[in-house]
Design a protein around this motif. Structure first.
Motif, PDB file in Angstrom:
ATOM      1  N   ARG A 134       5.678  -3.144  -6.648  1.00  0.00           N
ATOM      2  CA  ARG A 134       5.146  -4.278  -5.895  1.00  0.00           C
ATOM      3  C   ARG A 134       6.124  -4.893  -4.921  1.00  0.00           C
ATOM      4  O   ARG A 134       5.722  -5.392  -3.883  1.00  0.00           O
ATOM      5  CB  ARG A 134       4.610  -5.324  -6.870  1.00  0.00           C
ATOM      6  CG  ARG A 134       3.266  -4.883  -7.414  1.00  0.00           C
ATOM      7  CD  ARG A 134       2.750  -5.726  -8.536  1.00  0.00           C
ATOM      8  NE  ARG A 134       1.468  -5.160  -8.972  1.00  0.00           N
ATOM      9  CZ  ARG A 134       1.348  -4.084  -9.727  1.00  0.00           C
ATOM     10  NH1 ARG A 134       2.417  -3.433 -10.144  1.00  0.00           N
ATOM     11  NH2 ARG A 134       0.162  -3.612 -10.050  1.00  0.00           N
ATOM     12  N   VAL A 135       7.410  -4.899  -5.249  1.00  0.00           N
ATOM     13  CA  VAL A 135       8.351  -5.566  -4.335  1.00  0.00           C
ATOM     14  C   VAL A 135       9.097  -4.584  -3.440  1.00  0.00           C
ATOM     15  O   VAL A 135       9.698  -4.988  -2.448  1.00  0.00           O
ATOM     16  CB  VAL A 135       9.365  -6.465  -5.092  1.00  0.00           C
ATOM     17  CG1 VAL A 135       8.624  -7.472  -5.960  1.00  0.00           C
ATOM     18  CG2 VAL A 135      10.338  -5.651  -5.921  1.00  0.00           C
ATOM     19  N   GLY A 136       9.047  -3.283  -3.774  1.00  0.00           N
ATOM     20  CA  GLY A 136       9.724  -2.291  -2.946  1.00  0.00           C
ATOM     21  C   GLY A 136      11.221  -2.292  -3.205  1.00  0.00           C
ATOM     22  O   GLY A 136      11.778  -3.241  -3.764  1.00  0.00           O
ATOM     23  N   GLY A 137      11.881  -1.212  -2.792  1.00  0.00           N
ATOM     24  CA  GLY A 137      13.300  -1.046  -3.095  1.00  0.00           C
ATOM     25  C   GLY A 137      14.219  -1.991  -2.356  1.00  0.00           C
ATOM     26  O   GLY A 137      15.271  -2.367  -2.869  1.00  0.00           O
ATOM     27  N   LEU A 138      13.840  -2.385  -1.139  1.00  0.00           N
ATOM     28  CA  LEU A 138      14.760  -3.191  -0.331  1.00  0.00           C
ATOM     29  C   LEU A 138      14.933  -4.598  -0.887  1.00  0.00           C
ATOM     30  O   LEU A 138      15.974  -5.222  -0.682  1.00  0.00           O
ATOM     31  CB  LEU A 138      14.277  -3.258   1.118  1.00  0.00           C
ATOM     32  CG  LEU A 138      14.289  -1.910   1.860  1.00  0.00           C
ATOM     33  CD1 LEU A 138      13.712  -2.065   3.266  1.00  0.00           C
ATOM     34  CD2 LEU A 138      15.698  -1.328   1.937  1.00  0.00           C
TER      35      LEU A 138
ATOM     36  N   ASP B  24       0.828  -1.208   0.000  1.00  0.00           N
ATOM     37  CA  ASP B  24       0.000   0.000   0.000  1.00  0.00           C
ATOM     38  C   ASP B  24       0.857   1.250   0.000  1.00  0.00           C
ATOM     39  O   ASP B  24       0.585   2.203  -0.720  1.00  0.00           O
ATOM     40  CB  ASP B  24      -0.927   0.019   1.223  1.00  0.00           C
ATOM     41  CG  ASP B  24      -2.124  -0.891   1.023  1.00  0.00           C
ATOM     42  OD1 ASP B  24      -2.267  -1.423  -0.100  1.00  0.00           O
ATOM     43  OD2 ASP B  24      -2.900  -1.082   1.982  1.00  0.00           O
ATOM     44  N   SER B  25       1.908   1.243   0.840  1.00  0.00           N
ATOM     45  CA  SER B  25       2.697   2.474   0.934  1.00  0.00           C
ATOM     46  C   SER B  25       3.442   2.721  -0.372  1.00  0.00           C
ATOM     47  O   SER B  25       3.552   3.858  -0.819  1.00  0.00           O
ATOM     48  CB  SER B  25       3.634   2.446   2.140  1.00  0.00           C
ATOM     49  OG  SER B  25       4.676   1.549   1.944  1.00  0.00           O
ATOM     50  N   PHE B  26       3.932   1.669  -1.015  1.00  0.00           N
ATOM     51  CA  PHE B  26       4.624   1.880  -2.290  1.00  0.00           C
ATOM     52  C   PHE B  26       3.653   2.284  -3.398  1.00  0.00           C
ATOM     53  O   PHE B  26       3.921   3.196  -4.158  1.00  0.00           O
ATOM     54  CB  PHE B  26       5.420   0.640  -2.703  1.00  0.00           C
ATOM     55  CG  PHE B  26       6.812   0.676  -2.164  1.00  0.00           C
ATOM     56  CD1 PHE B  26       7.788   1.389  -2.836  1.00  0.00           C
ATOM     57  CD2 PHE B  26       7.136   0.052  -0.980  1.00  0.00           C
ATOM     58  CE1 PHE B  26       9.080   1.459  -2.325  1.00  0.00           C
ATOM     59  CE2 PHE B  26       8.419   0.118  -0.463  1.00  0.00           C
ATOM     60  CZ  PHE B  26       9.393   0.821  -1.140  1.00  0.00           C
ATOM     61  N   THR B  27       2.518   1.590  -3.468  1.00  0.00           N
ATOM     62  CA  THR B  27       1.557   1.936  -4.511  1.00  0.00           C
ATOM     63  C   THR B  27       1.121   3.388  -4.357  1.00  0.00           C
ATOM     64  O   THR B  27       1.103   4.157  -5.316  1.00  0.00           O
ATOM     65  CB  THR B  27       0.329   1.005  -4.446  1.00  0.00           C
ATOM     66  OG1 THR B  27       0.799  -0.336  -4.470  1.00  0.00           O
ATOM     67  CG2 THR B  27      -0.595   1.216  -5.631  1.00  0.00           C
ATOM     68  N   GLY B  28       0.795   3.776  -3.112  1.00  0.00           N
ATOM     69  CA  GLY B  28       0.351   5.148  -2.857  1.00  0.00           C
ATOM     70  C   GLY B  28       1.425   6.152  -3.234  1.00  0.00           C
ATOM     71  O   GLY B  28       1.167   7.144  -3.919  1.00  0.00           O
ATOM     72  N   ALA B  29       2.652   5.870  -2.811  1.00  0.00           N
ATOM     73  CA  ALA B  29       3.740   6.812  -3.052  1.00  0.00           C
ATOM     74  C   ALA B  29       4.054   6.914  -4.547  1.00  0.00           C
ATOM     75  O   ALA B  29       4.274   8.005  -5.073  1.00  0.00           O
ATOM     76  CB  ALA B  29       4.984   6.377  -2.281  1.00  0.00           C
ATOM     77  N   MET B  30       4.055   5.789  -5.216  1.00  0.00           N
ATOM     78  CA  MET B  30       4.414   5.817  -6.633  1.00  0.00           C
ATOM     79  C   MET B  30       3.306   6.484  -7.461  1.00  0.00           C
ATOM     80  O   MET B  30       3.579   7.240  -8.380  1.00  0.00           O
ATOM     81  CB  MET B  30       4.718   4.407  -7.149  1.00  0.00           C
ATOM     82  CG  MET B  30       5.917   3.740  -6.480  1.00  0.00           C
ATOM     83  SD  MET B  30       7.414   4.749  -6.460  1.00  0.00           S
ATOM     84  CE  MET B  30       7.610   5.046  -4.710  1.00  0.00           C
TER      85      MET B  30
END
Lengths: 483, 264, 228
Positions: A331-335, A27-33
């Motif tokens: 979907r997978v995030g930077g880390l 959610d946080s990545f989708t929202g931010a992107m």
């Protein structure tokens, strides 16, 4: 690179699987992107105007790369004449040794650092800590991560994976006297106060560089927070570190790149500060560093440079637009990438900074949808680069047309016999029309033999099953009817 | 329709007909034949003589994008002589069309003879919706007027490599009764990506799943695409979800509507 | 020193690899200006000043329009409203004498020593005032060139930055300023564009002003009769 990093890398798929199961993270990545995509789009309402500007940005970077050794010499001469000491580092270890020498020479136990991805690349904080030198991140996002022992997940918005509640707890736990609050204004004020003491006390300020101008010897820094200016204005010594590819020829070339960078990165027409530093403090000036150093790092960049088909990788101005628009990154995030640079740019630069084998999952972790190449402000053909890296990993120097002196590190080491044989078999069938027709004929008639389990495909999808009549069958039937 | 490139330009000219080659793609041949069949039918209804070279196989994209361009080149090389007449080569897929148009010439950079052939093919390659809209003169006025809400998924290569996004949208807008409904994150990839869906199945599935959720959230009656690779991935996930909706090739929808129109 | 020997070795290795690459050095002149033009297009009928003000305000800068005669009074009003304990200023700057005349001496602090000797006071200060070299209409930015008289940190460390800008010194854009001042051949040690107060969105993308630099930027825009 450290052993820990190599282990993380090998786990890209495991990292990705875990990230996909974390709804909060997604959610946080989708929202931010989504937010960053919309912001960028609002800055480039006119696609033709964007294309025109991008062509110039691309030309500036390509032209600079075409003259890279000459421009680096010009830059070095200019900087030396201004009184800046230029250091060259082939590896991360070289760069850290230079930092350590400088810190010891100045008897410095504290460095304040502005946001610098190259300093992440050499793991400066850890290396200095091991020598008893505290290197404090001063970008708010990076500071949060450093306190928490975490890593950046985005090159522009490093702490995008943290919520304000996470930050509240991190500050409360690590900053003396910090109350537990999730008011973002208050949290930023806490960070500001804590770091002001560090700015005031540090002997050495460290920064990255956005652009180096060969004709003037200027280092150009782009930022919103002001920490970059503090790091380069308050301490006695300023050490800048960047990759050798960041040089551009002329001062006026800053204008289009700056316009592209801020709009592509955060969708802002301009940042709060454009800070152009040309040499150390001059006679009579009351602040600014008395001593200035620039560390120019290779760390695999010359490998990308050497082969023309990978050179465009070095055009990058680190805006992060490719990751903002990448459906895999989102979907997978930077880390999950386990590398300094995540996302599409990470997938094409990391194999040069490390090697093809360690980073083998990164070039394949793309559907080649092309969103990255579409938004890249300097026209890097990222999907093409991904395909070339896939090829290089699967073909040794002997198996490809690569001259031996241009071999990539880890070239051919991703090759698996089963995969290579499968493609040979595929080629055999598909390059002989008679065999192919036989395959299609049998596939249609034996489609009931389709295995119900087809590896990863059937985890989330029904099995792939040939139709009971191929297109050829249908056309032949029609032909018969017509006759 | 002729199963082999038998008819000559002269005979075609006598008929006053346009001629095209049809490059069906291996995905359609084996997994979605009705899409190819309908595309040929629709082309013929617009007065085009369609030629299907029977020796065609695959554009080579799977090997090419996976890092085996030399294998792709051999498959492409076997097909360089299948299109001798100067007719357009219609491909019912932006992805495979993109391979012929943009990548076949790259496969033969070091072989001038093959390169010339690949470049000639590249120059004549045109995606199905592009051809139907901009070259063929297909009348859609007589098609069914039954109201239908349609979601369109445009393949990334159609959108970015072939630039045919607007062709699909425009064709749908010309179909009477059809209402195009937008879905969230419409420009995002469906997650298929060829071997990507096998090498990174979880990431691919997450993308496909999100795409289906977005399309399902529109309350559309039908889902179409001009690419059967994307449709395979989407449809087989729908099947696994026990969702009865199936996406279809835009050619199939057009054919259905034309047939429905005739019946009315 | 050992590092420099190693640095030299690294240097020659890097150059050797770069020079071994096949390349075709390009020297095509690039028309940077034409490509930037669409971004700089003026809304019809807007003057440079109006444009500057609109953009500066959109970046959360406060713009006070005043005149050459009236700006000291405007400053006094501002200081009364904000009531900073001290206002840091540059001795020897072109406005030093005016400041000395219009700001109460107990409030006015001069940046008259090197920063090392001034850190505690400077870091505790709540306002700083500087002149500016000019401004950029296209982005609402200040063009600031720190000098011996007005050091870099004067516009950076105090939470309130007051900047004096003459309307006649407005440029269209960064590029036109670069050309106007001819920096390519003579670069000052530090040159800045400042657009609004410092800010961050690092926590959950929520925009907060006053990250590490000023929380507030007040621009005293002096109308000196050269309105374009």
């Amino acid at each position: 690179m450290s052993g820990a990093m190599a282990i993380k890398l090998a786990d890209f798929q495991a990292n990705a699987r875990a990230a996909l199961k974390d709804p909060k993270l997604r959610d946080s990545f989708t929202g931010a992107m989504d937010f960053l995509i919309d912001r960028r789009a609002s800055q480039f309402p006119d696609l033709e105007a964007f294309e025109r500007l991008r062509k110039v940005g691309e030309a500036v970077r390509q032209q600079a790369l075409s003259k890279l050794p000459e421009l680096l010499e010009q830059l070095e001469n200019k900087l030396t004449s201004l009184g800046v000491q230029v250091h060259w580092a082939e590896t991360a270890a070289d760069a850290n040794r230079i930092f350590l020498d400088l810190a010891r020479r100045h008897d410095a136990s504290l460095m304040v650092k502005g946001k610098s991805m190259v300093s992440e690349e050499i793991e400066l904080n850890h290396e200095m800590a091991a020598q008893g030198i505290e290197c404090v991140e001063t970008d708010m996002g990076e500071y949060i991560l450093q306190l928490d022992g975490d890593r950046p997940s985005h090159i522009i918005m490093p702490a995008i994976h943290k919520t304000k509640q996470d930050v509240a707890e991190i500050f409360h736990e690590h900053i003396k006297g910090a109350p537990l609050t999730d008011d973002v204004n208050e949290l930023i004020a806490i960070g500001r106060r804590a770091l002001r003491d560090k700015f005031s006390a540090a002997r050495i300020g460290v920064s990255g560089v956005n652009f180096m101008v060969a004709e003037t010897g200027s280092l150009v820094l782009v930022e919103n927070e002001g920490n970059g200016r503090l790091c380069t204005s308050v301490p006695d010594v300023h050490i800048a570190i960047t990759g050798i590819e960041k040089v551009i020829e002329k001062l006026e070339h800053v204008a289009p790149l700056f316009a592209l960078l801020t709009r592509s990165a955060t969708g802002q027409a301009i940042t709060t500060y454009l800070n152009v530093i040309t040499g150390p403090r001059r006679a009579g000036e009351k602040d600014g560093p008395r001593e200035m150093h620039l560390i120019l790092l290779d760390n695999g960049r010359t490998q990308a440079y050497r082969e023309e088909r990978f050179r465009a990788t070095l055009q990058c101005i680190r805006c992060g637009a490719c990751m903002n628009h990448c459906p895999v990154y989102t979907r997978v995030g930077g880390l999950s990438y386990g590398t300094t640079y995540p996302g599409p740019i990470g997938a094409i630069i990391s194999p040069h900074l490390q090697n093809l084998k360690e980073t083998r999952h990164l070039p394949t972790a793309s559907s080649l949808c092309g969103a990255c190449g579409e938004v890249c402000p300097v026209g890097i053909p990222i999907p093409d680069m991904l395909m070339r890296l896939r090829e290089a990993g699967r073909h040794s120097v002997a198996q490809s047309a690569t001259p031996p002196q241009q071999a990539l590190r880890g070239q051919g080491e991703v090759r698996q016999l089963a995969e290579a044989l499968a493609w040979k078999a595929w080629r055999l069938l598909y390059s002989h029309p008679a065999l192919y027709r036989l395959l299609v004929w049998f596939a249609a008639r034996l489609n009931w033999l389709t295995p119900p389990w087809q590896g990863g495909w059937t985890q989330a999808r029904a099995p792939l099953k040939p139709a009971s009549k191929s297109l050829r069958d249908l056309l032949a039937e029609r032909q018969r009817k017509q006759n | 329709m002729s199963p082999t490139p038998a008819s000559t330009p002269a005979s075609a000219a006598r008929d006053g007909k346009r001629n095209v080659y049809f490059f069906a793609t291996c995905v359609i041949d084996m997994f979605a034949p009705e899409a190819g069949f309908d595309a040929i039918d629709v082309l013929e209804r617009s007065g085009v003589q369609v030629h299907f070279p029977v020796r065609q196989t695959c554009c080579g994209q799977p090997a090419y994008t996976t890092g085996f361009p030399e294998e792709a080149a051999k498959v492409a090389a076997a097909q360089l002589d299948l299109f001798p007449e100067p007719w357009p080569i219609v491909v019912p897929s932006g992805s495979c069309g993109g391979m012929l148009k943009h990548h076949w010439p790259k496969l033969f950079a070091n072989d001038p003879v093959k390169l010339a052939k690949a470049e000639a093919i590249s120059a004549r390659t045109i995606e199905f919706t592009d051809y139907l809209l901009n070259v063929a003169d297909l009348k859609l006025d007589s098609a069914s007027r039954r109201p239908l809400r349609v979601a369109l998924h445009t393949a990334c290569s159609a959108r970015r490599e072939m630039g045919t996004l607007e062709c699909g949208r425009e064709l749908l807008s010309r179909l009477p009764g059809v209402e195009l409904v937008e879905h969230a994150h419409e420009s995002e990839c469906c997650g298929f990506g060829g071997t990507f869906s096998v090498k990174h199945p979880e990431i691919s599935a997450a993308m496909t799943s999100d795409k289906l959720d977005a399309i399902r959230a529109t309350d559309c009656d039908a889902m179409v695409s001009a690419d059967c690779g994307c449709l395979l991935s989407l449809n087989l996930m729908l099947k696994k979800r026990r969702d009865l909706m199936r996406g279809q090739h835009i050619a199939s929808l057009i054919r259905e509507r034309l047939d429905g129109g005739e019946a009315q | 020193m050992s590092a420099s020997a190693e640095s030299l070795r690294a240097r020659s290795a890097i150059f050797e690899r770069l020079r071994a690459a096949t390349r075709d050095p390009q020297n095509t002149p690039l028309d940077v200006s034409a490509a930037l033009l669409p971004l700089l297009a003026d809304p019809v009928g807007e003057t440079r000043t109006e444009r500057f003000i609109r953009h500066a305000r959109s970046w959360r800068a406060e713009v006070i329009e005043t005149t050459q005669a009236d700006w000291p009074e405007a400053l006094q009003a501002l200081l009364r409203a904000r009531a900073p304990r001290q206002l840091f200023a540059g001795p020897g700057s072109e406005i030093a004498a005016t400041l000395a005349a219009c700001v109460p001496p107990q409030q006015l602090r001069w940046f008259d020593r090197e920063i090392a000797a001034l850190k505690p006071e400077l870091f505790a200060a709540d306002a700083g005032i500087t002149t500016t070299l000019g401004g950029l209409a296209a982005s609402g930015s200040l063009l600031v060139m720190p000098t011996i008289a007005e050091p870099r940190t004067l516009s950076l460390v105090p939470p309130l930055h007051i900047a004096l800008l003459h309307e006649s010194q407005l440029q269209d854009s960064l590029l036109s300023a670069m050309w106007h001042y001819g920096w390519a051949s003579a670069m000052p040690s530090n040159l800045l564009t400042i657009t609004g107060p410092s800010k961050t969105a690092d926590i959950q993308r929520m925009l907060v002003y006053g990250a590490h630099g000023p929380r507030e930027l007040v621009i005293l825009l002096v109308q000196d009769g050269v309105r374009s």
